[in-house]
Enzyme design. Structure first.
Site, short mmCIF file in Angstrom:
data_model
loop_
_atom_site.label_atom_id
_atom_site.label_comp_id
_atom_site.label_asym_id
_atom_site.label_seq_id
_atom_site.Cartn_x
_atom_site.Cartn_y
_atom_site.Cartn_z
N SER A 167 -4.59 35.17 -10.02
CA SER A 167 -5.25 35.24 -8.75
C SER A 167 -6.57 35.74 -8.93
CB SER A 167 -4.54 36.15 -7.89
OG SER A 167 -3.07 35.58 -7.64
N TYR A 170 -0.81 37.76 6.60
CA TYR A 170 -1.82 37.35 5.57
C TYR A 170 -1.27 36.40 4.30
CZ TYR A 170 -6.54 37.77 3.53
OH TYR A 170 -7.60 37.37 3.07
N HIS A 205 1.27 28.25 -11.46
CA HIS A 205 0.33 28.92 -10.44
C HIS A 205 -1.23 28.13 -11.19
CE1 HIS A 205 -1.97 32.65 -8.91
NE2 HIS A 205 -2.33 31.45 -8.24
N LYS A 213 2.96 30.52 -2.00
CA LYS A 213 3.48 31.17 -3.00
C LYS A 213 5.02 31.28 -2.88
CE LYS A 213 -0.24 31.21 -4.58
NZ LYS A 213 -1.58 32.14 -5.14
N ARG A 270 -1.66 39.96 -0.60
CA ARG A 270 -0.15 39.91 -0.82
C ARG A 270 0.27 41.32 -1.22
NH1 ARG A 270 0.62 38.23 -5.23
NH2 ARG A 270 -1.44 37.49 -6.07
N ARG A 310 -11.23 35.44 2.48
CA ARG A 310 -10.61 33.96 2.19
C ARG A 310 -11.30 32.75 3.10
NH1 ARG A 310 -7.23 33.23 -2.75
NH2 ARG A 310 -6.94 35.38 -3.45
N ASP A 360 -4.72 25.61 -7.06
CA ASP A 360 -4.07 26.78 -6.94
C ASP A 360 -2.30 26.56 -7.62
OD1 ASP A 360 -4.06 29.55 -6.47
OD2 ASP A 360 -2.52 29.39 -4.95
N CYS A 376 -9.23 34.63 -10.67
CA CYS A 376 -9.87 34.63 -11.95
C CYS A 376 -10.24 33.37 -12.15
CB CYS A 376 -8.76 34.79 -12.85
SG CYS A 376 -8.02 36.78 -12.84
P1 GTP Z 1 -6.68 32.72 -6.09
O1 GTP Z 1 -7.04 31.64 -5.10
O2 GTP Z 1 -6.62 34.18 -6.02
O3 GTP Z 1 -5.57 32.12 -6.92
O4 GTP Z 1 -8.18 32.74 -7.03
P2 GTP Z 1 -8.87 31.67 -8.09
O5 GTP Z 1 -7.95 31.74 -9.23
O6 GTP Z 1 -8.84 30.48 -7.46
O7 GTP Z 1 -10.18 32.55 -8.19
P3 GTP Z 1 -11.50 31.94 -7.71
O8 GTP Z 1 -11.92 30.56 -8.33
O9 GTP Z 1 -11.50 32.15 -6.22
O10 GTP Z 1 -12.58 32.93 -8.36
C1 GTP Z 1 -12.25 34.12 -8.02
C2 GTP Z 1 -13.69 35.11 -8.40
O11 GTP Z 1 -14.13 34.91 -9.82
C3 GTP Z 1 -14.83 34.57 -7.57
O12 GTP Z 1 -15.59 35.70 -6.96
C4 GTP Z 1 -15.77 33.74 -8.54
O13 GTP Z 1 -17.13 33.95 -8.21
C5 GTP Z 1 -15.47 34.49 -9.79
N1 GTP Z 1 -15.53 33.46 -10.85
C6 GTP Z 1 -14.93 32.24 -10.85
N2 GTP Z 1 -15.25 31.70 -12.14
C7 GTP Z 1 -15.97 32.37 -12.84
C8 GTP Z 1 -16.63 32.26 -13.89
O14 GTP Z 1 -16.54 31.19 -14.67
N3 GTP Z 1 -17.53 33.18 -14.31
C9 GTP Z 1 -17.64 34.35 -13.69
N4 GTP Z 1 -18.36 35.31 -14.11
N5 GTP Z 1 -16.71 34.52 -12.65
C10 GTP Z 1 -16.33 33.60 -11.93
C1 SPV Z 2 -3.23 34.27 -4.98
O1 SPV Z 2 -3.31 35.42 -4.68
O2 SPV Z 2 -2.87 33.74 -6.02
C2 SPV Z 2 -3.71 33.39 -3.93
C3 SPV Z 2 -3.99 33.95 -2.63
O3 SPV Z 2 -3.91 32.19 -4.09
S1 SPV Z 2 -2.65 34.13 -1.69
O4 SPV Z 2 -2.38 33.09 -0.66
O5 SPV Z 2 -2.77 35.19 -0.53
O6 SPV Z 2 -1.41 34.29 -2.67
MN MN Z 3 -3.41 31.54 -6.23
#
Ligand code: GTP
Ligand code: SPV
Ligand code: MN
Length: 737
Positions: free
Chosen positions: A391, A340, A369, A349, A181, A514, A416, A393
């Site tokens: 994002s 993207y 979110h 979003k 983004r 992704r 999400d 996290c």
């Molecule tokens: P967006 O799709 O961008 O909104 O991201 P998200 O909030 O869904 O994050 P996601 O669950 O995809 O995790 C992002 C990264 O954080 C990945 O590389 C995970 O492996 C890592 N991660 C997720 N949960 C944990 C956790 O409990 N501990 C640790 N150390 N890393 C984590």
């Molecule tokens: C985020 O960045 O919080 C995402 C990925 O879920 S995107 O769809 O690119 O915004």
């Molecule tokens: Mn997101």
């Protein structure tokens, strides 16, 4: 499902490949009089019947076929001036009549001749087709056949490649300049700046960029004419939320990217039924206030044909001119130059969060979110929890985690975005407006997220991940796979040996690479995940990546304190946007990049649900804050194992929702678990240092309170609700006591 229709699809392809959008070499501008019907539209009725899978025949046959007519038109702005104004009297993009639709730009007009497509949409599409000068229009129906044809066409054009090791899975590599983004180029466009920017804010733009609608229109007058020249314009009718749910909203996205169409078909519910819904609402006698009932989404990669420069990885984009804009007064989104993720899948979003938050403010609900999960305890009591993390996290991971704590079950509603509204009984109800996951690939593996690994086994589009010589995916976190791998290709197309992977500091997959897969494939989807009335939310969790100072979990004192906790969120920056390095950034409610309106008013909106003077009695969810990412300052190791072990924290949250009181103790920042209240059985608790996970340093928190206070004063200024200021002051007082 996709393979089941393979044979039929091949028949369609034999019949129609030459006619299909994009299969032909682009026409030179002077040949464009020959613009033609795309896809099925060029088949006759018998061919269509033969070509469709049996299960779909009845449905498809009864739906009139969209027909595209080519009519000669001496279009000029004057003759069509009335057409620039939609039936609600609202002007839409490029509606000021300043554009000279000269013969040169638009020698012909494309019309859609399908009684099922409401006039308001037909006019809209036809107008845009003229301005964008697309080669042809393809009105999507969301069918499996259509999906297959699109994917085949993209393979043929080398936009994506099939992954031999995975059924119906594809890999796309983007231009390396288009990988995330672009927050700095994202705008909310209104007439009054303070709809978006807080009054008296010393720092503008930190909570969303504003642009005057007229300025945006000027920019678009330059960018949009001819922007789709030589390309097919796809029309995607889609619903955010289950089709027909009172909590859902519909949109129409126009795009010149087939990759976006294929992804939207996974992420949203694409169907021609949307046209009927718009038609019905339009003719609804109660809708006399001119409400615009669908969100207009325009997306172009900004690369008209013939190309002016060579594409990288066959990924059209225009980074110099990229702009992602939202025009709330027209319920319109215009996204130019990027293909993207959140920049181009406009339901996500742009619609579900930025415009969604505005609609929520106007209509009394919340677009957030947040993931939504269901947790069932060993006594078989089930509760739903929503959680907002910035994002990258951990939302996807928490939403589909495998609990390590015996007897607990987690089920997924969404990963999400949550749309939430209090029902007539005062319960907060949430739906996931999406139909798929667009998840971070790196870090996903059988240990961290086995459910995601199963979800992406088939029918998935991967973007910017690595590829093994055997035709499978690869990313950081899948090192175990290397045993069976010969060589690899990284996300930029470079060849690697296994040795390179072990020795290189470079990454095989882009950190923001992704997977895009249907939610229905997740083995732990909750039975109510598509329930039209939504699921009742018992708790809201905020969280972020905080290497220092912030405990594993704490609970707010009450609703207003919880709102302050949301406002105070900070987190380490990630690769999901264009930020460099790892700095701790403010990210209130994990919404900083996604606010559609003035953050001060957003805070007021949240606070209003806790207002004791409200007439309706609301059962407010409890509010918590979590941090899976606290590190040992010396070793840099995470103090908490995370992932499935987070079920131990959810267990405590669950018990708090059940009003278990002796498991919590009060601290200046809120309630934390008493020693022993987090179940650490089976964790090898010698490695878990409860004291360090829950240490609350007065110095750290005084500095934190100061930073948050300054941030809110400087960025929210005069719009900062007094109640939030008081929360900040009370926190300081409690810390000094
Ligand atoms: P967006 O799709 O961008 O909104 O991201 P998200 O909030 O869904 O994050 P996601 O669950 O995809 O995790 C992002 C990264 O954080 C990945 O590389 C995970 O492996 C890592 N991660 C997720 N949960 C944990 C956790 O409990 N501990 C640790 N150390 N890393 C984590
Ligand atoms: C985020 O960045 O919080 C995402 C990925 O879920 S995107 O769809 O690119 O915004
Ligand atoms: Mn997101």
């Amino acid at each position: 499902m996709v393979t089941q229709v393979l044979e039929n699809v091949q028949l369609v392809r034999r019949l129609s490949c030459n006619e299909f959008a994009g299969c032909k070499t682009p026409l030179a501008p002077n040949q464009q009089q020959n613009r033609r019907l795309s896809c099925f539209n060029s088949l006759n009725a018998t061919q269509k019947t033969q070509a469709r899978p049996l299960t779909q025949q009845t449905k498809q046959l009864s739906a009139p076929v969209t027909k595209l007519n080519q009519v000669n038109s001496n279009n000029n702005t004057k003759n069509h001036d009335d057409k620039w104004i939609n039936t609600n009297g609202q002007r839409d993009c490029l509606s000021n009549g300043k554009i000279n639709l000269s013969e040169e730009i638009a020698p012909n007009k494309l019309t859609i001749d399908d009684p099922n497509v409401p006039k308001i949409i037909r006019d809209y599409i036809e107008r845009k087709a003229v301005i964008f000068n697309c080669k042809e229009i393809h009105v999507c129906d969301g069918s499996d056949n259509e999906r297959k044809m699109l994917l085949d066409m993209m393979v043929e054009k080398k936009i994506i490649s099939p992954l031999a090791k995975r059924k119906n899975c594809w890999l796309a590599r983007t231009d390396p300049r288009d990988v995330a983004r672009v927050e700095s180029k994202t705008y909310i466009c209104t007439r009054d700046k303070h709809d978006v920017v807080c009054r008296g804010a010393a720092k503008e733009g930190s909570l969303g960029n504003w642009m005057h609608v007229d300025e945006l229109d000027k920019r678009m007058e330059r960018l949009l004419p001819n922007c789709m020249a030589g390309r097919t314009m796809y029309v995607i009718p889609f619903s955010m939320g289950p089709i027909g749910s009172p909590l859902s909203k519909v949109g129409i996205q126009l795009t010149d990217s087939p990759y976006v169409v294929a992804s939207m078909m996974i992420m949203t519910r694409v169907s021609r039924q949307i046209f009927q819904i718009i038609n019905e609402r339009q003719s609804d006698k109660n809708n006399s206030n001119g409400e615009i009932d669908f969100v207009r989404c325009i997306h172009t990669v900004g690369c008209p044909l013939p190309l002016k420069r060579k594409l990288i990885n066959n990924w059209p984009c225009n980074p110099e001119e990229t702009i992602i804009s939202h025009i709330p007064e027209r319920r319109e989104i215009i996204s130019y130059g990027s293909g993207y993720g959140g920049n181009s899948l406009l339901g996500k979003k742009c619609f579900a969060l930025r415009l969604g938050s505005i609609m929520g403010h106007q209509e009394g609900w919340l677009a957030e979110h947040m993931l939504i999960l269901a947790i069932t305890n060993p006594q078989n009591v089930k509760r739903y929890i929503a959680a907002a993390f910035p994002s990258a996290c951990g939302k996807t991971n928490l939403a589909m985690m495998t609990p390590t704590l015996p007897g607990y079950k987690i089920e997924c509603v969404g990963d999400d975005i949550a749309w939430m509204r209090f029902d007539s009984e005062g319960r907060l109800r949430a739906i996931n407006p999406e139909a798929g996951f667009f998840g971070v690939a790196p870090g996903t593996n059988d240990q961290s997220n086995p459910n995601a690994m199963r979800t992406i086994e088939e029918n998935t589009i991967f973007t910017n991940v690595g590829e093994t010589s055997e035709g499978d995916i690869y990313w950081e976190g899948l090192e175990e796979k290397l045993r069976d791998v010969n060589t690899l290709i990284d996300w930029q197309g470079n060849q690697w040996t296994k040795g390179d992977v072990e020795s290189s500091k470079q990454k095989v997959a882009h950190p923001n690479s992704r997977f895009c897969c249907p939610a229905s494939q997740c083995p732990i989807m909750d039975s109510a995940w598509e329930s039209p009335e939504g699921v009742p939310i018992s708790a809201i969790i905020f969280g972020g990546r905080r290497p220092e100072g912030v405990p594993l979990v704490y609970e707010s004192r009450d609703w207003a304190h919880g709102v302050f906790m949301g406002a105070s969120m900070r987190s380490e920056s990630t690769a999901a946007a264009e930020h460099q390095g790892k700095t701790i950034m403010h990210d209130p409610f994990a919404m900083r990049p996604f606010f559609g309106y003035n953050f001060g008013k957003y805070l007021q909106h949240w606070l209003s649900f806790g207002d004791s003077k409200r007439e309706d009695k609301l059962s407010l969810p409890k509010i918590f804050h979590v941090n899976w990412f606290r590190r040992d300052p010396v070793s840099g190791q995470f103090l908490w194992p995370g992932f499935g072990e987070n079920s131990r924290v959810l267990d405590w949250i669950f018990r708090r929702c059940e009003n278990e009181s002796d498991c919590a103790q009060e601290t200046p920042i809120g309630f934390i678990p008493t020693e022993g209240a987090i179940n650490l059985d089976g964790l090898g608790s010698e490695n878990i240092e409860f004291d360090r996970l829950f240490e609350i340093s007065r110095d750290f928190w005084l500095a934190e309170q100061h930073t948050i206070h300054e941030y809110l004063e400087q960025n929210v200024g005069l719009d900062l609700p007094e109640e939030i200021r008081q929360q900040s002051d009370s926190l300081k007082k409690r810390l000094l006591e």
